[in-house]
Design a protein around this motif. Structure first.
Motif, PDB file in Angstrom:
ATOM      1  N   ALA A 264       2.339  -3.914   4.963  1.00  0.00           N
ATOM      2  CA  ALA A 264       3.179  -4.810   5.747  1.00  0.00           C
ATOM      3  C   ALA A 264       4.495  -4.127   6.138  1.00  0.00           C
ATOM      4  O   ALA A 264       4.929  -4.198   7.288  1.00  0.00           O
ATOM      5  CB  ALA A 264       3.452  -6.091   4.964  1.00  0.00           C
ATOM      6  N   VAL A 265       5.111  -3.453   5.181  1.00  0.00           N
ATOM      7  CA  VAL A 265       6.365  -2.769   5.484  1.00  0.00           C
ATOM      8  C   VAL A 265       6.146  -1.715   6.559  1.00  0.00           C
ATOM      9  O   VAL A 265       6.889  -1.628   7.541  1.00  0.00           O
ATOM     10  CB  VAL A 265       6.945  -2.110   4.212  1.00  0.00           C
ATOM     11  CG1 VAL A 265       8.049  -1.149   4.560  1.00  0.00           C
ATOM     12  CG2 VAL A 265       7.454  -3.164   3.275  1.00  0.00           C
ATOM     13  N   MET A 266       5.082  -0.922   6.382  1.00  0.00           N
ATOM     14  CA  MET A 266       4.771   0.082   7.395  1.00  0.00           C
ATOM     15  C   MET A 266       4.565  -0.608   8.739  1.00  0.00           C
ATOM     16  O   MET A 266       5.029  -0.131   9.771  1.00  0.00           O
ATOM     17  CB  MET A 266       3.495   0.829   7.010  1.00  0.00           C
ATOM     18  CG  MET A 266       3.647   1.778   5.868  1.00  0.00           C
ATOM     19  SD  MET A 266       4.495   3.284   6.343  1.00  0.00           S
ATOM     20  CE  MET A 266       3.303   3.994   7.443  1.00  0.00           C
ATOM     21  N   GLY A 267       3.854  -1.728   8.707  1.00  0.00           N
ATOM     22  CA  GLY A 267       3.554  -2.438   9.937  1.00  0.00           C
ATOM     23  C   GLY A 267       4.799  -2.863  10.677  1.00  0.00           C
ATOM     24  O   GLY A 267       4.952  -2.569  11.863  1.00  0.00           O
ATOM     25  N   TRP A 268       5.714  -3.535   9.989  1.00  0.00           N
ATOM     26  CA  TRP A 268       6.859  -4.020  10.761  1.00  0.00           C
ATOM     27  C   TRP A 268       7.780  -2.885  11.175  1.00  0.00           C
ATOM     28  O   TRP A 268       8.392  -2.928  12.250  1.00  0.00           O
ATOM     29  CB  TRP A 268       7.577  -5.191  10.098  1.00  0.00           C
ATOM     30  CG  TRP A 268       8.479  -4.943   8.925  1.00  0.00           C
ATOM     31  CD1 TRP A 268       8.194  -5.220   7.629  1.00  0.00           C
ATOM     32  CD2 TRP A 268       9.820  -4.440   8.938  1.00  0.00           C
ATOM     33  NE1 TRP A 268       9.246  -4.893   6.830  1.00  0.00           N
ATOM     34  CE2 TRP A 268      10.264  -4.416   7.600  1.00  0.00           C
ATOM     35  CE3 TRP A 268      10.684  -4.000   9.934  1.00  0.00           C
ATOM     36  CZ2 TRP A 268      11.529  -3.975   7.230  1.00  0.00           C
ATOM     37  CZ3 TRP A 268      11.940  -3.559   9.575  1.00  0.00           C
ATOM     38  CH2 TRP A 268      12.354  -3.545   8.235  1.00  0.00           C
ATOM     39  N   LEU A 269       7.845  -1.844  10.343  1.00  0.00           N
ATOM     40  CA  LEU A 269       8.681  -0.715  10.756  1.00  0.00           C
ATOM     41  C   LEU A 269       8.109  -0.004  11.992  1.00  0.00           C
ATOM     42  O   LEU A 269       8.842   0.360  12.908  1.00  0.00           O
ATOM     43  CB  LEU A 269       8.826   0.273   9.600  1.00  0.00           C
ATOM     44  CG  LEU A 269       9.861  -0.138   8.548  1.00  0.00           C
ATOM     45  CD1 LEU A 269       9.756   0.725   7.307  1.00  0.00           C
ATOM     46  CD2 LEU A 269      11.262  -0.049   9.144  1.00  0.00           C
TER      47      LEU A 269
ATOM     48  N   ASP B 243       6.830 -10.907   3.502  1.00  0.00           N
ATOM     49  CA  ASP B 243       7.522 -12.025   2.885  1.00  0.00           C
ATOM     50  C   ASP B 243       6.641 -12.676   1.830  1.00  0.00           C
ATOM     51  O   ASP B 243       7.035 -12.896   0.697  1.00  0.00           O
ATOM     52  CB  ASP B 243       7.840 -13.031   3.995  1.00  0.00           C
ATOM     53  CG  ASP B 243       9.144 -13.723   3.717  1.00  0.00           C
ATOM     54  OD1 ASP B 243      10.014 -13.101   3.084  1.00  0.00           O
ATOM     55  OD2 ASP B 243       9.279 -14.889   4.125  1.00  0.00           O
ATOM     56  N   ARG B 244       5.407 -12.950   2.231  1.00  0.00           N
ATOM     57  CA  ARG B 244       4.506 -13.649   1.307  1.00  0.00           C
ATOM     58  C   ARG B 244       4.120 -12.778   0.138  1.00  0.00           C
ATOM     59  O   ARG B 244       3.761 -13.277  -0.927  1.00  0.00           O
ATOM     60  CB  ARG B 244       3.243 -14.066   2.046  1.00  0.00           C
ATOM     61  CG  ARG B 244       3.521 -15.135   3.058  1.00  0.00           C
ATOM     62  CD  ARG B 244       2.214 -15.712   3.469  1.00  0.00           C
ATOM     63  NE  ARG B 244       2.402 -16.645   4.549  1.00  0.00           N
ATOM     64  CZ  ARG B 244       1.399 -17.061   5.304  1.00  0.00           C
ATOM     65  NH1 ARG B 244       0.190 -16.604   5.083  1.00  0.00           N
ATOM     66  NH2 ARG B 244       1.619 -17.924   6.266  1.00  0.00           N
ATOM     67  N   ALA B 245       4.128 -11.472   0.339  1.00  0.00           N
ATOM     68  CA  ALA B 245       3.752 -10.588  -0.767  1.00  0.00           C
ATOM     69  C   ALA B 245       4.943 -10.263  -1.647  1.00  0.00           C
ATOM     70  O   ALA B 245       4.898  -9.373  -2.473  1.00  0.00           O
ATOM     71  CB  ALA B 245       3.126  -9.309  -0.223  1.00  0.00           C
ATOM     72  N   GLY B 246       6.060 -10.959  -1.427  1.00  0.00           N
ATOM     73  CA  GLY B 246       7.166 -10.817  -2.360  1.00  0.00           C
ATOM     74  C   GLY B 246       8.348 -10.028  -1.844  1.00  0.00           C
ATOM     75  O   GLY B 246       9.301  -9.807  -2.567  1.00  0.00           O
TER      76      GLY B 246
END
Ligand code: HEM
Ligand SMILES: [Cu+2]
Lengths: 122, 636
Positions: free
Chosen positions: A94-99, A73-76
Motif C-alpha cells: 500500500a505504501v509503495m502504491g500511494w507513493l 490506513d486499514r492495515a494500521g
C-alpha cells in the motif's frame, strides 16, 4: 487468520496493485495525450484541451493515491517492516502504491505547468 | 512437501545416498557435446558473464585504438572509414553485447540463489537465449574482420543508415545482430520475471525480497517494455533496405524521425536497464560491508521502481535538436528533471546507511565508493544537458561523450566490478587478492578521470564527437593526449582485475560458504554451490535470513522434494506461500540446435531471401524436437 485479515483490509489481494498501476498509467496517458494534442491546439488555439488532459489524468493519479492510502490506513498506517507476516506485506504494497501514484501526480503537474507559458505553435 | 526446523547451520537429516542421487539428478553432463546441452541456470549465467566480459575486453580495445588515433592532431593510425566502424562497433558492443548481457548474466546466476531455488522457470529457454547471444556477437565481430562492420553509429540514424547513404552489408549486419540480442534479452527477462514472482523460497514475501532481486525484476520488466520498440524499428529498417519499403525514406512519404522516436523509446530506458541492476548491486554490497540492515528498504525499492517507469518518459531529450514542437519537448524536460527525485532518494538512503556504520573497506566496497564520486559528476552533467539551451550548445560534442561515459562506467561498470569481487568466491570457490583489487581500483579510478574529465573541456571548446582527426590549429592536442594517457592507465586498472581473477583460480584462498558475513540466501550454500544449489530449499522469516539463523541457531527448510527428478517449489506471488511443485526439464541439445537454425535464417536473409524458407523449416523441426512431449512413465 490470514484470510480474515485480508477481508478486513481489501476485497481482493489483486487490488493491492492499484496504486502501483493507476498512477503510472495516468502519467503515460498524460504524456502521450498532451503530445498528440499540441498540433491540434496550435491550429485551433484551444489550450483548454491540454489543461483538460492534465486535470483528468491528475485526478486519475490522485484516485490511485487515495485507494492505496485507504488500504494503508486499514492495515494500521505504520511504516512497513520485514517481520509481522501479512500485515507488513499489505503495508508495504500500500505504501509503495500511494507513493508511486503520488510521484506520477507530481510528474503530471510538472508536465502541465509549461502549458501555461509556452505557445503550442513554436 | 513439509517444512521442518533444524538446529545448527548445516543440515543433519540427509543420508549420503540421497545427496548423491540429488547430485545425479541435477548434474550437467560433461564432455564437448555435453557442454551444448547444459540448462542449469548457474551454467548459463556464468556463460553470459564470461562472454560479456570478453566482449567488454574487445570493445575496450577498440576504445583504446580510438583514443590512440585521437592522441595527436592529424594522425593516420586508422583512416576515416575504419574509424567509423570502430566507434560504431565500440558503442554497439558495449551497450548491447556487454552491458545488458552482463547484467542479465549476474541476474540469471544470482536471482535463483538469492531467492532460494534450484533453477529458473524455463531452463531450456535460458540456454536458447544464451546461444542466440553468442552467435550474434560472433557474427558481429566476424563482420569487422571482413570489413563489413556497421559504421553508422550505435544508434544507427536514418537517413544515414538507409540504402542510399549506406550501401553494403554493414547496416544490415547491425540491424540483424540487434534483433539477436533483443531476442536473447527478452527470453532472459521473461525467465527472470516468472522465476522471481513464482519460485521464491517460502516466506519471502515481496517486502522481504533482496534489493538486487528487486532491481533484476525491474530491469526485466523494462526489457519487456522497451525492447519491442527497437525490434520494430530495426525490422522496418531492414524492410526498407532489402524490400524497398519506404518507412524512413522522405521521398517515399516516410518519416526519418520515426526511427529516432522508436530507437530512443528503447534507448533511454536501456541506459536505466544497465543502471538499475547496478543500483541493486550497490545496495547489496553496502548491506554486507556495513553489517547492518539497510536504511530505508521501502524507499529504495520505491526509487528503483520509480526509476524504472519514469525512464520511459524521457526519450525525447535525445531529440532536442530535431525541431520538434517546443511545448512537446518541455514535457520531456519535466520528466527528465523529475527522475532526479528517485535517484536522490536512493543516494540519500545509501548515505544514511553508511553514516556511523563500521564500514569494512574491502575491495567491493571501494568500487562502490568510486561509483559515488563518479556518478555524482555524471548526474550533474546530466542535469546540465537536460536543459534545452545548454544541450543545443554541446549536442554531438565530446561533452556528451564525457557525460555518458561518466554515467555508464561510473554508474554501471564500477559497481559491476565491485560485484564481481563480491560474488567471485561464490562463483568460483576462491577469493581474489585484496591487494591487487585495491591497485586495480585506484588505477582505474584515476585513469578514468584523467581520460574523461578533459573531454568536458574539449566539448565546450567545440570538438565534435565521431571525427577521426582534427587540425593542429584547433589547439585540442594537449587535452586529447592527456585523455589517451588516462585511457591506458584505465585499461591497466581493468587488466589488473583480469589477472587477479585468473590468478585466483589457481592460487586464490579457498572461500567459505559465507566469507563476507552477508545476510542473503546465496551465501547459505557451498562456494561454489552444488548443481542443485541448495540441499534443502530454505524458508525465510525476514529480509536477512542468514543473520537470523546466526542469532537463533536454527533454521527452517523444506523437505520432501523428490531427489530423482528436478523438482522446485512454486510459491504465491505476494506472500510466497508454497502452492505446488514444478518438475523442470533435463539437459538437452535442442535449444542449441534451434538457436543455430534461427541464426541461419536471420543472417542468411541479408544475402538471399531463400534463407527465410530454409530457416523456417529448420526452426520448425528443431522446435518440434524441443517440445516433444515427455513420456509420462519417465517422469523426468
Ligand atoms: C575502456 C574504456 C573506454 C574508452 C577508452 C572509451 C572511449 C570512447 C571514445 C573516445 C568514444 C568517442 C568516439 C567518437 O565519438 O569519436 C567512445 C564512444 C562511445 N562509448 Fe566508449 N569508451 C570506453 C568504455 C565504454 C563503456 C564501458 C561503454 C558502455 C557501457 C561505452 C559506450 C560508448 C558509446 C555508446 C559510445 C558512442 C558511440 C557512437 O558514437 O556511436 N564506452 N568511447
Ligand atoms: Cu536519455
Amino acid at each position: 487468520m490470514d484470510n480474515e485479515l485480508d477481508k478486513g483490509v481489501l476485497r481482493h489481494p489483486l487490488l493491492l496493485w492499484t496504486g502501483w498501476l493507476v498512477g503510472p498509467a495516468a502519467w503515460a496517458l498524460h504524456l502521450m495525450g498532451s503530445y498528440l494534442l499540441i498540433s491540434r491546439a496550435c491550429e485551433t488555439g484551444a489550450m483548454w484541451t491540454l489543461h483538460g488532459m492534465t486535470l483528468v489524468t491528475l485526478l486519475m493519479a490522485l484516485v490511485g493515491v487515495a485507494v492505496a492510502w485507504r488500504q494503508w490506513d486499514r492495515a494500521g498506517r505504520r511504516w512497513p517492516g520485514s517481520g509481522d507476516g501479512k500485515v507488513s506485506r499489505i503495508r508495504f504494497m500500500a505504501v509503495m502504491g500511494w507513493l508511486i501514484s503520488a510521484l506520477s501526480a507530481l510528474l503530471i503537474v510538472a508536465e502541465g505547468v509549461p502549458n501555461f507559458f509556452l505557445s503550442p505553435c513554436l | 512437501m513439509t517444512i521442518e526446523t533444524h538446529a545448527g547451520p548445516r543440515d543433519v537429516i540427509d543420508s549420503p545416498e540421497e545427496t548423491a542421487q540429488l547430485e545425479r539428478t541435477w548434474h550437467s553432463p560433461g564432455g564437448f557435446i555435453g557442454w551444448f546441452t547444459h540448462v542449469n541456470q548457474r551454467m548459463i549465467g556464468k556463460r553470459f558473464i564470461i562472454t560479456a566480459f570478453i566482449f567488454f575486453l574487445l570493445a575496450g580495445i577498440l576504445g583504446i585504438v580510438i583514443r590512440l588515433q585521437l592522441a595527436a592532431p592529424e594522425q593516420q593510425l586508422i583512416g576515416p572509414e575504419l574509424y567509423n566502424q570502430f566507434f560504431t562497433m565500440h558503442g554497439t558492443v558495449m551497450m548491447f553485447f556487454f552491458a545488458i548481457p552482463v547484467m542479465e548474466g549476474f541476474a540469471i546466476y544470482f536471482v535463483p540463489l538469492m531467492i532460494g531455488t534450484r533453477d529458473m522457470a524455463f531452463p531450456r529457454l535460458n540456454a536458447f537465449g544464451y546461444y542466440v547471444y553468442l552467435i550474434g556477437g560472433i557474427v558481429l565481430f566476424g563482420s569487422l574482420l571482413l570489413s563489413m562492420a556497421p559504421n553508422a553509429g550505435w544508434f544507427n540514424y536514418v537517413p544515414l543508415s538507409g540504402k542510399l547513404y549506406s550501401p553494403g552489408y554493414g547496416v544490415d549486419v547491425w540491424t540483424t545482430m540487434i534483433t539477436f540480442i533483443e531476442v536473447s534479452a527478452l527470453t532472459a527477462a521473461v525467465e527472470l520475471i516468472v522465476t522471481t514472482l513464482r519460485m521464491r523460497a517460502p516466506g519471502m514475501s515481496l517486502n522481504r525480497m533482496p534489493l538486487f532481486v528487486w532491481a533484476a525484476l525491474v530491469m526485466s520488466f523494462m526489457i519487456v517494455f522497451a525492447m519491442p520498440a527497437v525490434i520494430v524499428s530495426s525490422t522496418l529498417l531492414i524492410l526498407d533496405r532489402l524490400m524497398d519499403t519506404q518507412f524512413f525514406v522522405v521521398a517515399g512519404g516516410g518519416e526519418p524521425l520515426l526511427w529516432q522516436h522508436l530507437f530512443w523509446y528503447f534507448g533511454h530506458p536501456e541506459v536505466y536497464i544497465i543502471l538499475v541492476p547496478a543500483l541493486g548491486m550497490i545496495s547489496t554490497i553496502i548491506i554486507t560491508f556495513t553489517r547492518r540492515p539497510i536504511y530505508g528498504y521501502t524507499a529504495l525499492v520505491l526509487s528503483v521502481v520509480a526509476i524504472g517507469f519514469v525512464s520511459f518518459g524521457l526519450w525525447v531529450h535525445h531529440m532536442f535538436t530535431t525541431g520538434l514542437p517546443q511545448l512537446g519537448m518541455s514535457f520531456f524536460t519535466a520528466a527528465s528533471a523529475t527522475i532526479a527525485i528517485p535517484s536522490g532518494v536512493q543516494i540519500f538512503c545509501w548515505i544514511a546507511s553508511l553514516w556511523g556504520a563500521k564500514i569494512r573497506f574491502h575491495t567491493p566496497m571501494l568500487w562502490v565508493l568510486g561509483f559515488f564520486a563518479i556518478f555524482v559528476i555524471g548526474g550533474l552533467t546530466g542535469v546540465m544537458v537536460a536543459s534545452i539551451p545548454f544541450d543545443t550548445q554541446v549536442h554531438d560534442t565530446f561533452f556528451l561523450v564525457a557525460h555518458f561515459h561518466y554515467v555508464l562506467i561510473g554508474g554501471a561498470v564500477f559497481p559491476l566490478i565491485g560485484a564481481t569481487y563480491y560474488w567471485w568466491p561464490k562463483i568460483t570457490g576462491r577469493m581474489m587478492s585484496e591487494a591487487a583489487g585495491k591497485w586495480s581500483f585506484w588505477l582505474a579510478f584515476i585513469g578514468f578521470n584523467v581520460t574523461f574529465f578533459p573531454m568536458h573541456q574539449l566539448g565546450l571548446e567545440g570538438m565534435p564527437r565521431r571525427i577521426y582527426t582534427y587540425a593542429t590549429e584547433m589547439g585540442w592536442g594537449d587535452l586529447n593526449l592527456l585523455a589517451t594517457i588516462g585511457a591506458l592507465v584505465l585499461a591497466t586498472g581493468f587488466g589488473v582485475t583480469l589477472i587477479n581473477a585468473i590468478w585466483s583460480l589457481f592460487r586464490g584462498q579457498q572461500a567459505e560458504p559465507n566469507p563476507w558475513g552477508a545476510p542473503t540466501l546465496e551465501w547459505a550454500t557451498d562456494s561454489p554451490p552444488a548443481f542443485y544449489n541448495f540441499r534443502h530449499i530454505p524458508v525465510v522469516a525476514s529480509r536477512w535470513p542468514l543473520w537470523d539463523w546466526e542469532r537463533d541457531g536454527e533454521r527452517a527448510v523444506v523437505t520432501g522434494l523428490r531427489n530423482d527428478r528436478r523438482e522446485v517449489v512454486l510459491t504465491s506471488v505476494l506472500d510466497a506461500k508454497p502452492v505446488g511443485v514444478q518438475v523442470l526439464p533435463a539437459p538437452t541439445i535442442w535449444p542449441f540446435v534451434s538457436a543455430v537454425a534461427a541464426s541461419i535464417g536471420f543472417v542468411g536473409i541479408i544475402f538471399h531471401p531463400i534463407f527465410f524458407v530454409i530457416a523456417f523449416f529448420l526452426v520448425f523441426f528443431s522446435l518440434v524436437a524441443w517440445f516433444w512431449p515427455r513420456r509420462p512413465w519417465r517422469e523426468d
